[in-house]
Enzyme design. Structure first.
Site, PDB file in Angstrom:
ATOM      1  N   LYS A 137       0.831  -1.213   0.000  1.00  0.00           N
ATOM      2  CA  LYS A 137       0.000   0.000   0.000  1.00  0.00           C
ATOM      3  C   LYS A 137       0.866   1.264   0.000  1.00  0.00           C
ATOM      4  CE  LYS A 137      -2.276  -0.959   3.889  1.00  0.00           C
ATOM      5  NZ  LYS A 137      -1.714  -2.245   4.336  1.00  0.00           N
TER       6      LYS A 137
ATOM      7  N   ARG B 105      11.235  -5.869   5.041  1.00  0.00           N
ATOM      8  CA  ARG B 105      11.031  -4.492   5.499  1.00  0.00           C
ATOM      9  C   ARG B 105      11.645  -4.295   6.883  1.00  0.00           C
ATOM     10  NH1 ARG B 105       4.978  -2.339   5.621  1.00  0.00           N
ATOM     11  NH2 ARG B 105       4.828  -3.379   7.614  1.00  0.00           N
TER      12      ARG B 105
ATOM     13  N   ARG C  30      -1.156  -8.331  13.914  1.00  0.00           N
ATOM     14  CA  ARG C  30      -1.648  -7.389  12.898  1.00  0.00           C
ATOM     15  C   ARG C  30      -2.399  -8.120  11.789  1.00  0.00           C
ATOM     16  NH1 ARG C  30       3.543  -4.977  11.183  1.00  0.00           N
ATOM     17  NH2 ARG C  30       2.344  -3.751   9.697  1.00  0.00           N
TER      18      ARG C  30
ATOM     19  N   ARG D 179     -10.021   0.820   8.438  1.00  0.00           N
ATOM     20  CA  ARG D 179      -9.673  -0.548   8.810  1.00  0.00           C
ATOM     21  C   ARG D 179     -10.820  -1.242   9.532  1.00  0.00           C
ATOM     22  NH1 ARG D 179      -3.750   0.550   9.025  1.00  0.00           N
ATOM     23  NH2 ARG D 179      -2.595  -1.371   9.379  1.00  0.00           N
TER      24      ARG D 179
ATOM     25  N   ARG E 239      10.790  -1.507  12.234  1.00  0.00           N
ATOM     26  CA  ARG E 239       9.510  -1.252  12.903  1.00  0.00           C
ATOM     27  C   ARG E 239       9.277  -2.327  13.957  1.00  0.00           C
ATOM     28  NH1 ARG E 239       4.645   0.081   8.753  1.00  0.00           N
ATOM     29  NH2 ARG E 239       3.524  -0.894  10.471  1.00  0.00           N
TER      30      ARG E 239
HETATM   31  P1  AMP Z   1       0.235   0.631   9.181  1.00  0.00           P
HETATM   32  O1  AMP Z   1       1.475   1.434   8.986  1.00  0.00           O
HETATM   33  O2  AMP Z   1      -0.898   1.084   8.293  1.00  0.00           O
HETATM   34  O3  AMP Z   1       0.450  -0.851   9.070  1.00  0.00           O
HETATM   35  O4  AMP Z   1      -0.289   0.922  10.671  1.00  0.00           O
HETATM   36  C1  AMP Z   1       0.520   0.619  11.790  1.00  0.00           C
HETATM   37  C2  AMP Z   1      -0.347   0.474  13.031  1.00  0.00           C
HETATM   38  O5  AMP Z   1      -1.023   1.712  13.301  1.00  0.00           O
HETATM   39  C3  AMP Z   1      -1.449  -0.556  12.954  1.00  0.00           C
HETATM   40  O6  AMP Z   1      -0.996  -1.870  13.231  1.00  0.00           O
HETATM   41  C4  AMP Z   1      -2.420  -0.041  14.008  1.00  0.00           C
HETATM   42  O7  AMP Z   1      -1.930  -0.327  15.313  1.00  0.00           O
HETATM   43  C5  AMP Z   1      -2.329   1.461  13.808  1.00  0.00           C
HETATM   44  N1  AMP Z   1      -3.297   1.920  12.784  1.00  0.00           N
HETATM   45  C6  AMP Z   1      -3.007   2.459  11.571  1.00  0.00           C
HETATM   46  N2  AMP Z   1      -4.129   2.764  10.901  1.00  0.00           N
HETATM   47  C7  AMP Z   1      -5.156   2.422  11.707  1.00  0.00           C
HETATM   48  C8  AMP Z   1      -6.578   2.454  11.571  1.00  0.00           C
HETATM   49  N3  AMP Z   1      -7.143   2.916  10.447  1.00  0.00           N
HETATM   50  N4  AMP Z   1      -7.312   2.009  12.620  1.00  0.00           N
HETATM   51  C9  AMP Z   1      -6.751   1.555  13.749  1.00  0.00           C
HETATM   52  N5  AMP Z   1      -5.429   1.451  13.937  1.00  0.00           N
HETATM   53  C10 AMP Z   1      -4.627   1.885  12.929  1.00  0.00           C
END
Ligand code: AMP
Length: 189
Positions: free
Chosen positions: A14, A128, A145, A89, A134
């Site tokens: 993404k 990654r 996740r 999400r 991370r």
């Molecule tokens: P990402 O970089 O999109 O994988 O997001 C990293 C983390 O941020 C996720 O595992 C969640 O803990 C939190 N997060 C990001 N976007 C959302 C969302 N739309 N709703 C809830 N938690 C989120």
């Protein structure tokens, strides 16, 4: 406006595809994951509130996430459109996004889901992890996740499918080839 949601499990590509799309279509990129990480880095009140949840691979509560997203969108009133990455999400987030955009006289144009199988996701995230370090890319957090994705996030797909806005694209293969498929979808809107 061109308002896109780029959808897919962790590691689907993404972020990579969003970068290429914003260059081509001059959209404002809103990644809720990036926004949360910036808050954590800057040790804001919000950052402190969410850091443990994120480190554990759990979703942040909807109310917090939606408020942050709306604030970010409101900072970009002149945008030609948005690309929402990692949001929505959950179905309540998708409903909130529809209501928010409607209040601005606009709507989601389309949702593109990147399809990638579990084996490939694990391989990519291991790669990654070497580059970004991370904490939530560690194996046990990653499992959480992916569970969150399959328990909560996946339900967002039928929500958009019912609106006739969902397109699935194979997310495995050459980055530029996948990008070409995405642009073909977007140019057909
Ligand atoms: P990402 O970089 O999109 O994988 O997001 C990293 C983390 O941020 C996720 O595992 C969640 O803990 C939190 N997060 C990001 N976007 C959302 C969302 N739309 N709703 C809830 N938690 C989120």
């Amino acid at each position: 406006m061109l308002n896109l949601v780029i959808f897919g499990p962790p590691g689907a590509g993404k972020g990579t595809q969003s970068q290429k799309l914003i260059d081509k279509y001059q959209l404002v990129h809103i990644s809720t994951g990036d926004l949360f990480r910036a808050h954590i880095q800057e040790q804001t009140g919000l950052g402190k509130k969410v850091s443990q949840l994120i480190a554990d691979g759990q979703l942040v509560p909807d109310a917090i996430t939606i408020a942050m997203l709306e604030e970010e969108a409101d900072k970009n009133k002149d945008a030609r459109g948005f690309i929402f990455d990692g949001f929505p999400r959950t179905v309540p987030q998708a409903e909130a996004l529809d209501a928010f955009l409607k209040s601005k006289g606009t709507a989601i144009t389309g949702v593109i889901a990147l399809d990638v199988d579990q084996e490939e996701l694990s391989r990519r995230i291991a790669e990654r992890k070497k580059l970004t370090n991370r904490v939530d890319d560690d194996a046990d957090k990653l499992k959480k996740r992916i569970d969150e994705y399959f328990n909560k996030t996946i339900h967002v797909l039928p929500y958009y499918e019912a609106q006739g806005k969902l397109t699935r694209v194979n997310g495995i293969g050459d980055i530029d080839q996948i990008f070409a498929e995405l642009t073909a979808v977007i140019d057909s809107y």
